[in-house]
Structures are given as C-alpha cells and as structure tokens.
Design a protein around this motif. Sequence first.
Motif, mmCIF file in Angstrom:
data_model
loop_
_atom_site.group_PDB
_atom_site.id
_atom_site.type_symbol
_atom_site.label_atom_id
_atom_site.label_comp_id
_atom_site.label_asym_id
_atom_site.label_seq_id
_atom_site.Cartn_x
_atom_site.Cartn_y
_atom_site.Cartn_z
ATOM 1 N N LEU A 8 -2.369 11.072 3.394
ATOM 2 C CA LEU A 8 -3.616 10.316 3.311
ATOM 3 C C LEU A 8 -4.724 11.041 4.057
ATOM 4 O O LEU A 8 -4.547 11.443 5.212
ATOM 5 N N VAL A 9 -5.865 11.200 3.385
ATOM 6 C CA VAL A 9 -7.064 11.753 4.012
ATOM 7 C C VAL A 9 -8.217 10.792 3.769
ATOM 8 O O VAL A 9 -8.170 9.966 2.860
ATOM 9 N N GLY A 10 -9.240 10.918 4.586
ATOM 10 C CA GLY A 10 -10.421 10.072 4.433
ATOM 11 C C GLY A 10 -11.107 9.903 5.771
ATOM 12 O O GLY A 10 -10.614 10.361 6.803
ATOM 13 N N PRO A 11 -12.259 9.233 5.735
ATOM 14 C CA PRO A 11 -13.049 9.089 6.958
ATOM 15 C C PRO A 11 -12.397 8.160 7.978
ATOM 16 O O PRO A 11 -11.518 7.367 7.643
ATOM 17 N N MET A 12 -12.854 8.279 9.226
ATOM 18 C CA MET A 12 -12.385 7.387 10.271
ATOM 19 C C MET A 12 -12.659 5.945 9.856
ATOM 20 O O MET A 12 -13.682 5.642 9.251
ATOM 21 N N GLY A 13 -11.700 5.081 10.144
ATOM 22 C CA GLY A 13 -11.888 3.667 9.874
ATOM 23 C C GLY A 13 -11.578 3.224 8.459
ATOM 24 O O GLY A 13 -11.692 2.044 8.137
ATOM 25 N N VAL A 14 -11.159 4.146 7.587
ATOM 26 C CA VAL A 14 -10.908 3.783 6.190
ATOM 27 C C VAL A 14 -9.590 3.018 6.026
ATOM 28 O O VAL A 14 -9.378 2.358 5.029
ATOM 29 N N GLY A 15 -8.724 3.106 7.028
ATOM 30 C CA GLY A 15 -7.461 2.379 6.952
ATOM 31 C C GLY A 15 -6.257 3.255 6.705
ATOM 32 O O GLY A 15 -5.214 2.776 6.254
ATOM 33 N N LYS A 16 -6.369 4.546 7.016
ATOM 34 C CA LYS A 16 -5.246 5.461 6.774
ATOM 35 C C LYS A 16 -3.985 5.005 7.516
ATOM 36 O O LYS A 16 -2.899 5.029 6.943
ATOM 37 N N SER A 17 -4.126 4.591 8.761
ATOM 38 C CA SER A 17 -2.962 4.177 9.547
ATOM 39 C C SER A 17 -2.326 2.913 8.983
ATOM 40 O O SER A 17 -1.104 2.845 8.811
ATOM 41 N N THR A 18 -3.138 1.922 8.695
ATOM 42 C CA THR A 18 -2.627 0.654 8.171
ATOM 43 C C THR A 18 -1.977 0.850 6.811
ATOM 44 O O THR A 18 -0.854 0.403 6.562
ATOM 45 N N VAL A 19 -2.683 1.527 5.914
ATOM 46 C CA VAL A 19 -2.162 1.766 4.565
ATOM 47 C C VAL A 19 -0.941 2.689 4.634
ATOM 48 O O VAL A 19 0.048 2.478 3.928
ATOM 49 N N GLY A 20 -0.991 3.696 5.499
ATOM 50 C CA GLY A 20 0.128 4.619 5.643
ATOM 51 C C GLY A 20 1.407 3.906 6.066
ATOM 52 O O GLY A 20 2.482 4.169 5.513
ATOM 53 N N ALA A 21 1.305 2.991 7.025
ATOM 54 C CA ALA A 21 2.478 2.242 7.479
ATOM 55 C C ALA A 21 3.024 1.363 6.351
ATOM 56 O O ALA A 21 4.241 1.266 6.164
ATOM 57 N N LEU A 22 2.134 0.744 5.588
ATOM 58 C CA LEU A 22 2.565 -0.075 4.446
ATOM 59 C C LEU A 22 3.260 0.777 3.385
ATOM 60 O O LEU A 22 4.296 0.379 2.836
ATOM 61 N N LEU A 23 2.689 1.934 3.091
ATOM 62 C CA LEU A 23 3.292 2.833 2.102
ATOM 63 C C LEU A 23 4.693 3.276 2.548
ATOM 64 O O LEU A 23 5.629 3.290 1.743
ATOM 65 N N ALA A 24 4.817 3.642 3.816
ATOM 66 C CA ALA A 24 6.116 4.087 4.334
ATOM 67 C C ALA A 24 7.153 2.979 4.200
ATOM 68 O O ALA A 24 8.285 3.223 3.782
ATOM 69 N N GLU A 25 6.738 1.769 4.529
ATOM 70 C CA GLU A 25 7.644 0.617 4.410
ATOM 71 C C GLU A 25 8.082 0.435 2.954
ATOM 72 O O GLU A 25 9.262 0.270 2.664
ATOM 73 N N ARG A 26 7.139 0.497 2.034
ATOM 74 C CA ARG A 26 7.446 0.287 0.612
ATOM 75 C C ARG A 26 8.266 1.429 0.019
ATOM 76 O O ARG A 26 9.035 1.214 -0.911
ATOM 77 N N LEU A 27 8.095 2.635 0.549
ATOM 78 C CA LEU A 27 8.846 3.788 0.047
ATOM 79 C C LEU A 27 10.161 4.000 0.800
ATOM 80 O O LEU A 27 10.951 4.868 0.438
ATOM 81 N N GLY A 28 10.367 3.235 1.858
ATOM 82 C CA GLY A 28 11.593 3.363 2.640
ATOM 83 C C GLY A 28 11.679 4.670 3.404
ATOM 84 O O GLY A 28 12.730 5.304 3.479
ATOM 85 N N CYS A 29 10.544 5.097 3.976
ATOM 86 C CA CYS A 29 10.515 6.359 4.715
ATOM 87 C C CYS A 29 9.708 6.184 6.000
ATOM 88 O O CYS A 29 9.190 5.122 6.277
ATOM 89 N N ALA A 30 9.605 7.258 6.766
ATOM 90 C CA ALA A 30 8.883 7.223 8.044
ATOM 91 C C ALA A 30 7.391 7.442 7.833
ATOM 92 O O ALA A 30 6.967 8.094 6.886
ATOM 93 N N TYR A 31 6.609 6.889 8.769
ATOM 94 C CA TYR A 31 5.156 7.089 8.786
ATOM 95 C C TYR A 31 4.808 7.950 9.993
ATOM 96 O O TYR A 31 5.390 7.799 11.075
ATOM 97 N N ARG A 32 3.839 8.841 9.813
ATOM 98 C CA ARG A 32 3.387 9.715 10.904
ATOM 99 C C ARG A 32 1.885 9.917 10.792
ATOM 100 O O ARG A 32 1.351 10.042 9.689
ATOM 101 N N ASP A 33 1.227 9.964 11.936
ATOM 102 C CA ASP A 33 -0.222 10.159 12.004
ATOM 103 C C ASP A 33 -0.479 11.352 12.926
ATOM 104 O O ASP A 33 -0.035 11.343 14.079
#
Length: 171
Positions: A8-33
Amino acid sequence: MSGPQVVLVGPMGVGKSTVGALLAERLGCAYRDTDDDIVTAQGRAIADIFVDEGEEHFRALEKASVATALAGHEGVLALGGGAILDADTRELLSGHAVVYLSMDVEEAAKRTGLNAARPLLAVNPRKQWRELMEARRHLYTEVARVVVATDGRTPEEVAEAVLDALELKQA
C-alpha cells in the motif's frame, strides 16, 4: 516473485495502516508498516528523527527499511507517504502488487486534522498537503498496479475494493 502479497502506498492519513491490517486479516497473513519498523529500530518517533537529523537522514532510513521489507515480508506491507520519492525504491516496487490509496484534501483534513504531529505539514497544513500531493501523485500512480479512492468509504469498503481490484481471494 516472492515478497508482499499487497503493498500500500499513498499520502499520510489515507488509512494505509488501518486498511493494511484489515487486508492482512482477510488474506490470513501478517501486516507490516515500514514507518513502524523505523520507529522500532530507532527507538523514537519519526517526527523526532526529522527534527534531530533532518529529512535526508530519515529518507535514507526509510529506503533501507522498504528494501528489507520488500525482500523479506510476504504479507501486506504499508509504506510511508514519502517512500516513493526515491527512484531506487520505485524500481524495487515494480513487479509487486502495489495499490495507491488516494484521497482529496478535504478528506485529508477530516482524517488527519492536518496536524502539527506530521512534520511536513507543520506550517500551513492544507497548502502543504496540496503541494506534497502535487509533487507525489504522479509517483504514486507510476508505481501502482491499481488506484483505490478512499473518499467517503469506510476502511472495510476500501479493503474490499483493494481485494476486488487485485482479484485476491480471502482466507
């Protein structure tokens, strides 16, 4: 190719962390920032690194952090807003499933409050955010396989749009 399932790329505050954690959960994998990696490795906030050593030093740390994560992380990876400024980093991103999460300035103001805790937005936040986006938008677009607008969407809706756009199967 090994490496992250989604970057995930994009500007600060766009929600990369929140969306990234949700994606990891749905894909059954780890999230990293990569910003979190830098904070952990340095033992202090990014804003402090900017103040103490300057942006150039931070960008060098960021470049190394992104290269390490792209080589060794196989889950969902979120990059700091300015990571795409580096040409070598953009080159490393080619071939990866990169998603640019976009938003307009009004949405940015609502989400981040465009506050002073963001070192690049300390003086005139709306004007500086617009200028940052004008300088970076083409770079986000250049590295992205898909662009997902986040305006007016919940993090869950954004995560779903990313999965659909990349045609990824949920765990």
